[in-house]
Design an enzyme around this catalytic site. Structure first.
Site, PDB file in Angstrom:
ATOM      1  N   ASP A 111       0.866  -1.183   0.000  1.00  0.00           N
ATOM      2  CA  ASP A 111       0.000   0.000   0.000  1.00  0.00           C
ATOM      3  C   ASP A 111       0.900   1.231   0.000  1.00  0.00           C
ATOM      4  O   ASP A 111       1.448   1.597   1.039  1.00  0.00           O
ATOM      5  CB  ASP A 111      -0.913  -0.002   1.231  1.00  0.00           C
ATOM      6  CG  ASP A 111      -1.794   1.236   1.280  1.00  0.00           C
ATOM      7  OD1 ASP A 111      -1.590   2.171   0.465  1.00  0.00           O
ATOM      8  OD2 ASP A 111      -2.681   1.296   2.166  1.00  0.00           O
ATOM      9  N   ASP A 155      -6.406   5.864   4.886  1.00  0.00           N
ATOM     10  CA  ASP A 155      -4.963   6.034   5.095  1.00  0.00           C
ATOM     11  C   ASP A 155      -4.442   5.462   6.408  1.00  0.00           C
ATOM     12  O   ASP A 155      -3.721   6.129   7.162  1.00  0.00           O
ATOM     13  CB  ASP A 155      -4.582   7.519   5.007  1.00  0.00           C
ATOM     14  CG  ASP A 155      -4.873   8.113   3.645  1.00  0.00           C
ATOM     15  OD1 ASP A 155      -6.058   8.324   3.323  1.00  0.00           O
ATOM     16  OD2 ASP A 155      -3.919   8.347   2.893  1.00  0.00           O
ATOM     17  N   HIS A 179      -5.006  12.097  14.090  1.00  0.00           N
ATOM     18  CA  HIS A 179      -6.088  11.938  13.095  1.00  0.00           C
ATOM     19  C   HIS A 179      -7.232  11.041  13.585  1.00  0.00           C
ATOM     20  O   HIS A 179      -8.296  11.002  12.970  1.00  0.00           O
ATOM     21  CB  HIS A 179      -5.539  11.348  11.794  1.00  0.00           C
ATOM     22  CG  HIS A 179      -4.526  12.229  11.122  1.00  0.00           C
ATOM     23  ND1 HIS A 179      -4.825  13.508  10.703  1.00  0.00           N
ATOM     24  CD2 HIS A 179      -3.216  12.030  10.820  1.00  0.00           C
ATOM     25  CE1 HIS A 179      -3.735  14.055  10.160  1.00  0.00           C
ATOM     26  NE2 HIS A 179      -2.743  13.181  10.231  1.00  0.00           N
ATOM     27  N   ASP A 181       2.711  19.155  13.415  1.00  0.00           N
ATOM     28  CA  ASP A 181       2.721  18.172  12.330  1.00  0.00           C
ATOM     29  C   ASP A 181       2.214  18.861  11.057  1.00  0.00           C
ATOM     30  O   ASP A 181       1.471  19.837  11.136  1.00  0.00           O
ATOM     31  CB  ASP A 181       1.786  17.016  12.718  1.00  0.00           C
ATOM     32  CG  ASP A 181       1.845  15.839  11.764  1.00  0.00           C
ATOM     33  OD1 ASP A 181       2.499  14.851  12.108  1.00  0.00           O
ATOM     34  OD2 ASP A 181       1.225  15.911  10.675  1.00  0.00           O
ATOM     35  N   HIS A 205       0.187  17.693   8.879  1.00  0.00           N
ATOM     36  CA  HIS A 205      -1.211  17.371   8.568  1.00  0.00           C
ATOM     37  C   HIS A 205      -2.128  17.976   9.623  1.00  0.00           C
ATOM     38  O   HIS A 205      -1.731  18.117  10.791  1.00  0.00           O
ATOM     39  CB  HIS A 205      -1.416  15.854   8.547  1.00  0.00           C
ATOM     40  CG  HIS A 205      -0.569  15.149   7.532  1.00  0.00           C
ATOM     41  ND1 HIS A 205       0.661  14.611   7.848  1.00  0.00           N
ATOM     42  CD2 HIS A 205      -0.759  14.922   6.210  1.00  0.00           C
ATOM     43  CE1 HIS A 205       1.188  14.062   6.761  1.00  0.00           C
ATOM     44  NE2 HIS A 205       0.352  14.242   5.746  1.00  0.00           N
ATOM     45  N   ASP A 233       6.947  15.748  10.036  1.00  0.00           N
ATOM     46  CA  ASP A 233       6.752  15.763   8.586  1.00  0.00           C
ATOM     47  C   ASP A 233       6.661  17.208   8.087  1.00  0.00           C
ATOM     48  O   ASP A 233       6.586  17.468   6.897  1.00  0.00           O
ATOM     49  CB  ASP A 233       5.513  14.949   8.179  1.00  0.00           C
ATOM     50  CG  ASP A 233       4.338  15.149   9.118  1.00  0.00           C
ATOM     51  OD1 ASP A 233       4.351  16.119   9.918  1.00  0.00           O
ATOM     52  OD2 ASP A 233       3.380  14.339   9.057  1.00  0.00           O
TER      53      ASP A 233
HETATM   54  C1  SS9 Z   1      -1.371  11.785   0.772  1.00  0.00           C
HETATM   55  C2  SS9 Z   1      -1.616  10.592   1.639  1.00  0.00           C
HETATM   56  C3  SS9 Z   1      -1.728  10.987   3.055  1.00  0.00           C
HETATM   57  C4  SS9 Z   1      -1.989  10.047   5.250  1.00  0.00           C
HETATM   58  C5  SS9 Z   1      -0.884  10.629   5.981  1.00  0.00           C
HETATM   59  C6  SS9 Z   1      -1.107  10.564   7.459  1.00  0.00           C
HETATM   60  C7  SS9 Z   1      -0.020  11.249   8.205  1.00  0.00           C
HETATM   61  C8  SS9 Z   1      -0.188  11.205   9.628  1.00  0.00           C
HETATM   62  N1  SS9 Z   1      -0.098  11.732   0.133  1.00  0.00           N
HETATM   63  N2  SS9 Z   1      -1.749   9.879   3.880  1.00  0.00           N
HETATM   64  S1  SS9 Z   1       0.874  12.244  10.529  1.00  0.00           S
HETATM   65 ZN    ZN Z   2       1.521  14.209   9.652  1.00  0.00          ZN
END
Ligand code: SS9
Ligand code: ZN
Length: 677
Positions: free
Chosen positions: A21, A93, A136, A173, A175, A266
């Protein structure tokens, strides 16, 4: 109270993706392994207090999650590979593994142990290195590699067990931690700040509620702050700008009792998700800037971070700062990019009615929320490809390894009159009579810069100052404090000596009225003067009088001046030494504000500070300065009210005067072509 906790258990490396994945493969066990190994190899792990990790109880998990969801996750250790894959399908995800439930309970447990150790005073602060991440995950759902919401549960747990009324969650972070936002949307006791890559809602999780107008609901209105990044390639300057312009003013006004960080890395350079350009060193500074809140109660909890090199470096920068080592050098701080300025201004505009730190200046929306306008119309020019190109191939990006940050053997040295020696905090080294080593230099400097300083005692004192500066130069000490008979003359002498032997640029922060005999024309000295009367003859862009009608007495005004003017100038100036000077006329009431100022200033010049205090400033001032120089958190100032409107006007006038010279003072109205990226 001192000490830094490091909470870690290698059991949390024992789950991984079992099928193919591409979206999930970046979340791997090595993330935790390299972070911990780096802390060990740099000698940081052994300097922390370690604790064995426990599992969270069901009751604790249920603080933020539903019974049904917990029961569903509880079954996952017993599922076959195929069943795990299909269980995973219902969420976005994220992946499951037979051991992830165990690890998720440890991740929550580790976070709660960190909170317990900080709240009970066993340590001052700490970091939990955990997997899976948390921000998340939602009441009924796993999401974005997250199973249980570690930090949200920690905030609910702290409210319940320690009766806290104000908790700040900072989510750096890259996100949006939508799970945290949903959990506290209507709760004014938890202030959630998140910045995140957004690109007008095209970046995952692509939610309308992640935009700057997502600000909380009902009683919680104003207690959710989203700062969307609509471009990739954000730098140290953009991050610092966001902290100084948005997060810190609100945080000081809010006055948290505990600060939790959703610490995803990140957002650092080289990350395949974030595509940002901030260096690992910036996290040392972001951490430092949060360490003077909540009496230093700071819990850092790992979230994302997918470039193993920048992740490990950023974790080390963060932990080293928690331990109190000198802050890293930041070079090249200047203008934030246009897109960052626009986002910041939009956040300030929508939060004006909730936070008095914003309701002064007329800030208006620069653009409608992304959802209410066409996606294609970017609103900020045709430079979209420029920043993207730089960061598209993350594997090609190289950056310098952060430099070591050695702490001098003694942090703080002080020279005070005998009757004040007992006021010095423990750990502060007292210098007795100074040898005559610096007599010639003292005479020379006196003759050049302080001709009316005639008596023997003054000359002796000047030698003390020179001796402290030499110790800073030789890296024997990090900072020092000297009580002086005439702060004006001594500032001038100290600066001359420092420029000759110690560094190229000196920041002078002078608190008090009067004219300091300093030449600021050549750009080697930046003088910021916090005063109550306008000094005469201010012409240079390197002399910044900050006139506050009540001097240090009105904390809200001082904090606004420090965050909005002093620190932006100071970070951009990049001094090698900070001279902070306290003139006469200070009073007992000024002590807490002075302490905060002293703590914040240690982010500059690798914490090299010379504090010069007018001799009669009082024992409280002497002792508080020593405490702050030693790195103890300054006492919190209490929730702040609105700054005085005349002070706000004076600050805005200075900003207008200086904005063309200093990039970090930018607002959208003042942007010029040359400052644009
Ligand atoms: C987009 C896919 C994002 C989820 C990332 C979760 C990060 C948590 N390229 N996928 S810190
Ligand atoms: Zn993140």
């Amino acid at each position: 109270m001192s000490g830094t906790a490091l909470i870690y258990d290698d059991e949390m490396t024992r789950y991984k993706l079992l099928w193919t994945d591409p979206t999930c493969e970046i979340e791997k066990p090595e993330r935790l392994m390299v972070s911990y190994e780096a802390l060990k190899s740099k000698g940081l792990a052994e300097r922390c207090e370690s604790f064995t990790v426990r599992e969270a109880t069901e009751e604790e998990i249920l603080l933020a999650h539903s019974k049904e969801y917990l029961e569903a996750v509880k079954q996952t250790p017993h599922l076959s590979l195929e069943e795990l894959m299909s269980f995973t399908q219902q969420y976005s995800d994220v992946y499951f593994h037979p051991n992830i439930y165990h690890c998720a309970k440890l991740a929550v447990g580790a976070t709660l142990q960190l909170v317990d150790n900080v709240m009970t005073g066993k340590v001052r602060n700490g970091m939990a290195l955990v997997r899976p991440p948390g921000h998340h995950s939602q009441r009924n759902a796993a999401n974005g590699f997250c199973v249980f919401n570690n930090v949200a549960i920690a905030a609910l747990y702290a409210k319940k067990h320690y009766n806290l009324n104000r908790i700040l969650i900072v989510d750096w972070d890259i996100h949006h931690g939508q799970g945290v936002q949903y959990c506290f949307e209507e709760d004014p006791s938890v202030l959630y700040f998140s910045w995140h890559r957004y690109e007008h809602q095209t970046f995952w999780p692509c939610l309308a509620e992640s935009d700057y107008d997502g600000m909380g609901k009902g009683k919680g209105a104003g207690f959710n702050i989203n700062l969307p990044w609509n471009k990739v390639g954000m730098t140290n300057s953009d991050y610092l700008y966001a902290f100084l312009q948005v997060l810190l003013p609100v945080a000081y006004e809010f006055d948290p009792e505990l600060v939790l960080i959703c610490a995803g890395f990140d957002s650092a350079i080289g990350d395949p998700e974030g595509h940002m350009c901030a260096s690992p060193e910036i996290f040392g500074h972001l951490t430092h800037l949060l360490m003077s809140l909540a009496n230093g109660r700071l819990c850092v909890v790992l979230e994302g971070g997918y470039n193993l090199t920048s992740l490990a470096q950023s974790v080390c920068q963060t932990v080293q700062t928690l331990l109190g080592d000198p802050t890293p050098i930041l070079t090249g701080i200047g203008s934030p990019c246009h897109s960052a300025v626009e986002s910041v201004q939009n956040v300030q505009a929508v939060h004006q009615s909730h936070w008095s730190c914003f309701n002064h200046i007329t800030v208006s929306l620069v653009s409608e929320p992304s959802t209410k306008r066409s996606r294609k119309e970017d609103g900020d020019g045709e430079d979209t490809t420029e920043t993207k190109d730089k960061t598209d191939k993350t594997e090609d990006i190289v950056w310098a390894e952060p430099l070591p940050r050695p702490a001098p053997p003694v942090r703080t040295v002080a020279v005070v009159p005998t009757e004040l020696e007992d006021c010095l905090p423990e750990g502060c080294q007292h210098l007795g009579e100074i040898s005559q080593l610096y007599i010639e230099e003292a005479k020379k400097i006196r003759n050049d810069h302080a001709r009316d300083m005639t008596n023997e005692k003054s000359l002796q004192c000047l030698q003390n100052v020179l001796s402290v500066l030499e110790k800073i130069r030789n890296k024997e000490v990090c900072n020092g404090m000297v009580l002086v008979p005439d702060v004006f003359a001594f500032v001038s002498c100290a600066v001359q000596h420092a420029l000759g032997s110690l560094c190229d640029r000196v920041l002078v922060v002078f608190v008090g009225d009067g004219n300091i005999p300093l030449d600021t024309q050549d750009g080697r000295v930046l003088l910021v003067q916090i005063c109550s009367k306008e000094p005469e003859g201010v012409k240079s862009h390197y002399h910044v009088p900050v006139c506050l009608s009540k001097g240090l007495c009105e904390a809200a005004s001082v904090i606004q001046a420090v965050l909005g003017l002093l620190l932006p100038l100071a970070y951009e100036f990049g001094p090698g030494l900070v001279v902070e000077a306290l003139g006469d006329g200070s009073s007992k009431q000024d002590v807490p504000v002075w302490s905060q100022l002293t703590s914040l200033l240690q982010g500059l010049g690798q914490g090299r500070t010379l504090a010069l205090l007018q001799r009669d400033c009082g024992s409280e001032m002497v002792s508080a300065t020593g405490v702050s120089l030693l790195g103890s958190p300054a006492p919190s100032l209490g929730p702040l009210g609105a700054p005085l409107s005349e002070d706000v006007e004076a600050l805005e006038a200075q900003r207008q005067r200086l904005k063309s010279q200093w990039g970090l003072l930018l607002k959208t109205e003042s942007r010029t072509e040359s400052q644009d990226k």
